[in-house]
Design a protein around this motif. Structure first.
Motif, PDB file in Angstrom:
ATOM      1  N   PHE A  31       0.850  -1.195  -0.223  1.00  0.00           N
ATOM      2  CA  PHE A  31      -0.038   0.013   0.007  1.00  0.00           C
ATOM      3  C   PHE A  31       0.941   1.231  -0.016  1.00  0.00           C
ATOM      4  O   PHE A  31       1.891   1.327   0.546  1.00  0.00           O
ATOM      5  CB  PHE A  31      -1.045   0.128   1.241  1.00  0.00           C
ATOM      6  N   LEU A  32       0.235   2.307  -0.580  1.00  0.00           N
ATOM      7  CA  LEU A  32       1.094   3.552  -0.578  1.00  0.00           C
ATOM      8  C   LEU A  32       0.544   4.552   0.214  1.00  0.00           C
ATOM      9  O   LEU A  32      -0.855   4.803   0.332  1.00  0.00           O
ATOM     10  CB  LEU A  32       0.885   4.068  -2.111  1.00  0.00           C
ATOM     11  N   LEU A  33       1.281   5.333   1.146  1.00  0.00           N
ATOM     12  CA  LEU A  33       0.794   6.328   1.863  1.00  0.00           C
ATOM     13  C   LEU A  33       1.492   7.602   1.874  1.00  0.00           C
ATOM     14  O   LEU A  33       2.897   7.672   1.665  1.00  0.00           O
ATOM     15  CB  LEU A  33       1.081   6.221   3.540  1.00  0.00           C
ATOM     16  N   GLU A  34       0.765   8.531   0.753  1.00  0.00           N
ATOM     17  CA  GLU A  34       1.603   9.640   0.386  1.00  0.00           C
ATOM     18  C   GLU A  34       0.896  11.002   0.784  1.00  0.00           C
ATOM     19  O   GLU A  34      -0.197  10.955   1.342  1.00  0.00           O
ATOM     20  CB  GLU A  34       1.283   9.623  -1.118  1.00  0.00           C
ATOM     21  N   GLY A  35       1.926  11.916   0.798  1.00  0.00           N
ATOM     22  CA  GLY A  35       1.415  13.168   1.389  1.00  0.00           C
ATOM     23  C   GLY A  35       2.658  14.263   1.646  1.00  0.00           C
ATOM     24  O   GLY A  35       3.828  13.528   1.900  1.00  0.00           O
ATOM     25  N   ASN A  36       2.269  15.496   1.538  1.00  0.00           N
ATOM     26  CA  ASN A  36       3.569  16.295   1.792  1.00  0.00           C
ATOM     27  C   ASN A  36       3.906  16.306   3.128  1.00  0.00           C
ATOM     28  O   ASN A  36       3.695  15.692   4.321  1.00  0.00           O
ATOM     29  CB  ASN A  36       3.167  17.814   1.627  1.00  0.00           C
ATOM     30  N   PRO A  37       5.392  16.559   3.493  1.00  0.00           N
ATOM     31  CA  PRO A  37       5.905  16.546   4.780  1.00  0.00           C
ATOM     32  C   PRO A  37       4.987  17.232   6.075  1.00  0.00           C
ATOM     33  O   PRO A  37       4.472  18.252   5.535  1.00  0.00           O
ATOM     34  CB  PRO A  37       7.142  17.250   4.517  1.00  0.00           C
ATOM     35  N   GLY A  38       4.816  16.563   7.163  1.00  0.00           N
ATOM     36  CA  GLY A  38       4.252  17.166   8.040  1.00  0.00           C
ATOM     37  C   GLY A  38       2.560  16.708   8.148  1.00  0.00           C
ATOM     38  O   GLY A  38       1.799  17.284   8.912  1.00  0.00           O
ATOM     39  N   THR A  39       2.274  15.886   7.197  1.00  0.00           N
ATOM     40  CA  THR A  39       0.847  15.474   7.296  1.00  0.00           C
ATOM     41  C   THR A  39       0.470  14.526   8.092  1.00  0.00           C
ATOM     42  O   THR A  39      -0.772  13.950   8.252  1.00  0.00           O
ATOM     43  CB  THR A  39       0.503  15.206   5.583  1.00  0.00           C
ATOM     44  N   GLY A  40       1.738  13.772   8.524  1.00  0.00           N
ATOM     45  CA  GLY A  40       1.444  12.633   9.438  1.00  0.00           C
ATOM     46  C   GLY A  40       1.743  11.179   9.009  1.00  0.00           C
ATOM     47  O   GLY A  40       1.272  10.083   9.622  1.00  0.00           O
ATOM     48  N   LYS A  41       2.343  10.959   7.980  1.00  0.00           N
ATOM     49  CA  LYS A  41       2.642   9.689   7.374  1.00  0.00           C
ATOM     50  C   LYS A  41       3.375   9.006   8.378  1.00  0.00           C
ATOM     51  O   LYS A  41       3.081   7.804   8.808  1.00  0.00           O
ATOM     52  CB  LYS A  41       3.441  10.041   6.051  1.00  0.00           C
ATOM     53  N   THR A  42       4.649   9.407   9.012  1.00  0.00           N
ATOM     54  CA  THR A  42       5.646   8.454   9.810  1.00  0.00           C
ATOM     55  C   THR A  42       4.522   8.310  11.123  1.00  0.00           C
ATOM     56  O   THR A  42       4.558   7.071  11.605  1.00  0.00           O
ATOM     57  CB  THR A  42       6.532   9.534  10.349  1.00  0.00           C
ATOM     58  N   ILE A 192      -3.506   5.766  -0.182  1.00  0.00           N
ATOM     59  CA  ILE A 192      -4.103   6.583   0.994  1.00  0.00           C
ATOM     60  C   ILE A 192      -3.288   7.778   0.780  1.00  0.00           C
ATOM     61  O   ILE A 192      -2.243   7.992   0.822  1.00  0.00           O
ATOM     62  CB  ILE A 192      -3.872   6.042   2.333  1.00  0.00           C
ATOM     63  N   ARG A 193      -4.052   8.930   0.411  1.00  0.00           N
ATOM     64  CA  ARG A 193      -3.448  10.229   0.394  1.00  0.00           C
ATOM     65  C   ARG A 193      -3.657  11.000   1.460  1.00  0.00           C
ATOM     66  O   ARG A 193      -5.121  11.352   1.969  1.00  0.00           O
ATOM     67  CB  ARG A 193      -3.884  11.015  -1.167  1.00  0.00           C
ATOM     68  N   LEU A 194      -2.673  11.885   2.140  1.00  0.00           N
ATOM     69  CA  LEU A 194      -3.025  12.891   3.211  1.00  0.00           C
ATOM     70  C   LEU A 194      -2.584  14.180   2.537  1.00  0.00           C
ATOM     71  O   LEU A 194      -1.692  14.571   2.105  1.00  0.00           O
ATOM     72  CB  LEU A 194      -1.987  12.523   4.229  1.00  0.00           C
ATOM     73  N   GLU A 195      -3.667  15.179   3.372  1.00  0.00           N
ATOM     74  CA  GLU A 195      -3.461  16.404   2.727  1.00  0.00           C
ATOM     75  C   GLU A 195      -3.287  17.468   3.945  1.00  0.00           C
ATOM     76  O   GLU A 195      -4.044  17.115   5.031  1.00  0.00           O
ATOM     77  CB  GLU A 195      -4.640  16.866   1.767  1.00  0.00           C
ATOM     78  N   GLU A 196      -2.812  18.645   3.872  1.00  0.00           N
ATOM     79  CA  GLU A 196      -3.111  19.494   4.773  1.00  0.00           C
ATOM     80  C   GLU A 196      -3.479  20.957   4.156  1.00  0.00           C
ATOM     81  O   GLU A 196      -2.924  21.321   3.380  1.00  0.00           O
ATOM     82  CB  GLU A 196      -1.385  19.714   5.619  1.00  0.00           C
ATOM     83  N   LEU A 197      -4.393  21.477   5.047  1.00  0.00           N
ATOM     84  CA  LEU A 197      -4.922  22.765   4.471  1.00  0.00           C
ATOM     85  C   LEU A 197      -4.714  23.766   5.585  1.00  0.00           C
ATOM     86  O   LEU A 197      -4.708  23.715   6.849  1.00  0.00           O
ATOM     87  CB  LEU A 197      -6.532  22.686   4.148  1.00  0.00           C
ATOM     88  N   ALA A 198      -4.384  25.193   5.095  1.00  0.00           N
ATOM     89  CA  ALA A 198      -3.920  26.251   5.781  1.00  0.00           C
ATOM     90  C   ALA A 198      -5.091  27.296   5.565  1.00  0.00           C
ATOM     91  O   ALA A 198      -4.901  28.003   4.752  1.00  0.00           O
ATOM     92  CB  ALA A 198      -2.621  26.910   5.621  1.00  0.00           C
ATOM     93  N   PRO A 199      -5.949  27.494   6.680  1.00  0.00           N
ATOM     94  CA  PRO A 199      -7.169  28.443   6.509  1.00  0.00           C
ATOM     95  C   PRO A 199      -6.441  29.807   6.711  1.00  0.00           C
ATOM     96  O   PRO A 199      -5.146  29.905   7.382  1.00  0.00           O
ATOM     97  CB  PRO A 199      -8.235  27.881   7.498  1.00  0.00           C
ATOM     98  N   ALA A 200      -7.210  30.836   6.253  1.00  0.00           N
ATOM     99  CA  ALA A 200      -6.733  32.261   6.587  1.00  0.00           C
ATOM    100  C   ALA A 200      -6.555  32.428   8.214  1.00  0.00           C
ATOM    101  O   ALA A 200      -5.824  33.447   8.367  1.00  0.00           O
ATOM    102  CB  ALA A 200      -7.794  33.096   6.011  1.00  0.00           C
ATOM    103  N   TYR A 201      -7.371  31.791   8.714  1.00  0.00           N
ATOM    104  CA  TYR A 201      -7.349  32.040  10.596  1.00  0.00           C
ATOM    105  C   TYR A 201      -7.652  30.594  11.115  1.00  0.00           C
ATOM    106  O   TYR A 201      -8.272  29.843  10.604  1.00  0.00           O
ATOM    107  CB  TYR A 201      -8.536  32.928  10.829  1.00  0.00           C
ATOM    108  N   LEU A 208      -7.882  13.299   4.578  1.00  0.00           N
ATOM    109  CA  LEU A 208      -7.310  11.942   3.732  1.00  0.00           C
ATOM    110  C   LEU A 208      -8.210  11.428   2.913  1.00  0.00           C
ATOM    111  O   LEU A 208      -9.556  11.884   3.060  1.00  0.00           O
ATOM    112  CB  LEU A 208      -6.738  10.877   4.762  1.00  0.00           C
ATOM    113  N   ARG A 209      -7.792  10.772   1.874  1.00  0.00           N
ATOM    114  CA  ARG A 209      -8.914  10.295   1.081  1.00  0.00           C
ATOM    115  C   ARG A 209      -8.304   8.923   0.416  1.00  0.00           C
ATOM    116  O   ARG A 209      -6.952   8.702   0.302  1.00  0.00           O
ATOM    117  CB  ARG A 209      -9.019  11.075  -0.136  1.00  0.00           C
ATOM    118  N   ILE A 210      -9.186   7.870   0.148  1.00  0.00           N
ATOM    119  CA  ILE A 210      -8.605   6.623  -0.304  1.00  0.00           C
ATOM    120  C   ILE A 210      -8.634   6.775  -1.698  1.00  0.00           C
ATOM    121  O   ILE A 210      -9.804   6.950  -2.380  1.00  0.00           O
ATOM    122  CB  ILE A 210      -9.577   5.464   0.088  1.00  0.00           C
TER     123      ILE A 210
END
Length: 501
Positions: A31-42, A192-201, A208-210
């Protein structure tokens, strides 16, 4: 899914993720667990190995990007200890490459030849013979391969090798070398793809999404998750159609005869009621009247407060005869103050579900949707979240009350989010001017579950709570804020307020 099929899955060890994956990961697959650094993969990968260790399986964490000590420090921050059935193998450069005579001070895994790196990975596998493997990360192997064809062949070889030995493998990809590379997607069993969003506040939002799971149904769409001490918690997207509980629909009284009469006898259990009006008209108090009445009947209730500080709420409602603090201490009323800037919609829905499913709350008040909207990136998503949440609560037999503050005081009113079509009952509150005084009026403009009065009644607040007068038959334009009336009509309306409770 039956229990036998679920038991064959390898648990991820992540709260909520197994539910999304219909039980977990299929053993013996990659299985592949992907996402930018800091998204929680480790963190997720460590949870995966720890879950295996609890089940008596051996685990191997192969790290090409972090040192073993960094990995252990990260685990310790969650209160975890890596030992026993889990071994960490750090792919470090050969000692000869670190020799001062080589005129190089430090070399990372990307400085090694691909063949040497893969050889060390296989040697570690042969030595440990693990049931679960984490390979962190593919970005290093992609850089070593220096070409998509060689990279694909190498991953394909590793997949076949691990599959022959029946190991369940989690490949981590931090997407730093090539975020658009989808080479591994076609080779693995699931993504499994992990994403991080940065709201204005406010705090960052993670979801995540399968993207893929061969031969297995899963819960699609985006699911919010958080990383806190103790690991990752995923909040599966709420699908109301999956939750249905049989119950006998009964009518709930507000405890005020005149208010019940306005509502055609009360509010039906398992329905939703929207209390709408400008700021200060008493939306929260009207909804709390039903909440308190339910507690006094011996039922449990839940209150989610977005806009008001709890101490102020307790003092204000105590003057109306509602001792919310005592109800909370008695365990009959669950109260939670919600910080919209720190909470995702998925986590909020999860908390509501906990109050209903595990604590037995049968009346739920969300005060207000204006605050709830602040937790949403866009209004369209808000409507969908509210729709699923209301449907879930209705099917659980819980009676839901929601408040919305409209913009304006009199005349034309603007609603920041229109959910009147979703609610089963809509109670409208208004200010109006009469004889130089600002007064309040209430009417019911919608009720799906039965008849109701079409009249408009004046109301007031006192130490006994809400008092409603007789219908204002002789008035015109009350909802516009400037009614037309006669002196006799005003006198009659004032007299009836004394005994309208």
């Amino acid at each position: 899914m039956d229990a036998k099929q679920t038991s064959r899955k390898a648990s991820t060890g992540v709260d909520g993720l197994d539910d999304i994956l219909s039980g977990g990961l299929a053993p013996g697959h990659v299985f592949l667990l992907e996402g930018n650094p800091g998204t929680g993969k480790t963190t997720m990968a460590l949870s995966f190995l720890l879950a295996g260790a609890r089940a008596g399986e051996r685990g191997l964490y192969i790290t090409l990007s972090e040192t073993e000590q960094e990995l252990r420090d990260g685990a310790a921050s969650h209160g975890w200890e890596i030992n026993g059935n889990i071994e960490v193998f750090e792919v470090a450069p050969p000692e000869s490459l670190l020799d001062a005579g080589q005129q190089q001070s430090l070399l990372y895994a990307s400085d090694l030849e691909l063949g040497e790196t893969v050889k060390r990975i296989l040697e570690a596998f042969e030595r440990v013979r693990p049931d679960r493997i984490v390979l962190d990360s593919l970005s290093e192997i992609r850089l070593l391969a220096q070409g998509s064809l060689r990279y694909r062949r190498q991953i394909l070889m590793l997949r076949h090798y691990f599959a022959r030995h029946g190991a369940t493998v989690l490949l981590l990809d931090d997407l730093t070398s090539d975020a658009m590379d989808k080479t591994v997607h076609s080779l693995v069993h699931g993504v499994i793809r992990l994403e991080e969003l940065a709201p204005a506040y406010g705090t960052e939002r993670r979801r995540l999404r399968i993207g893929k799971y061969r031969g297995q149904s899963f819960r699609g769409g985006y699911h919010d998750f958080v990383i806190r001490k103790g690991g990752v918690t995923v909040f599966p997207r709420l699908v109301a159609s999956e939750h249905r509980k049989p119950f006998t629909r009964q009518r709930m009284s507000s405890g005020i005869a005149s208010l019940d009469a306005l509502l055609g006898g009360g509010i039906e259990q398992g329905s939703s009621t929207l209390v709408l009006g400008p700021a200060g008209t008493g939306k929260s108090t009207f909804a709390l009247q039903f909440l308190v009445a339910a507690v006094r009947r011996g039922e449990k209730a839940a209150l989610f407060v977005f806009d008001e500080e709890l101490g102020l709420l307790f003092d204000r409602t105590r003057a109306l005869g509602f001792d919310l603090e005592a109800m909370r201490e008695a365990g009959s009323l669950q109260i939670e103050q919600v910080d919209a800037a720190e909470l995702s919609p998925g986590e909020f829905a999860h908390r509501v579900r906990q109050r209903v499913a595990h604590l037995g709350a049968r009346t739920v008040l969300i005060d207000s949707l204006n605050g709830y909207q602040a937790a949403m990136p866009e209004e369209n998503a808000l409507i969908l979240h509210i729709h699923e949440l209301l449907q879930y609560l209705n099917r659980q037999g819980a009676t839901t009350f929601l408040t919305v503050a409209q913009h304006g005081l009199v005349g034309d009113m603007r609603t920041p989010v229109d959910i009147t079509y979703l609610a089963d009952t809509v109670i409208l509150l208004r200010y109006f001017e009469a004889m130089g005084n600002v007064r309040r009026a209430v009417s019911v403009i919608k009720k799906r579950t039965g008849h109701h009065e079409t009249s408009i009644r004046e109301f007031r607040f006192g130490d006994r709570g809400i008092s409603l007068g007789e219908p204002l038959h002789d008035f015109q334009g009350v909802l516009r804020g400037v009614p037309i009336f006669t002196a006799n009509a005003m006198l009659q309306a004032t007299e009836t307020m004394d005994d309208g409770h």
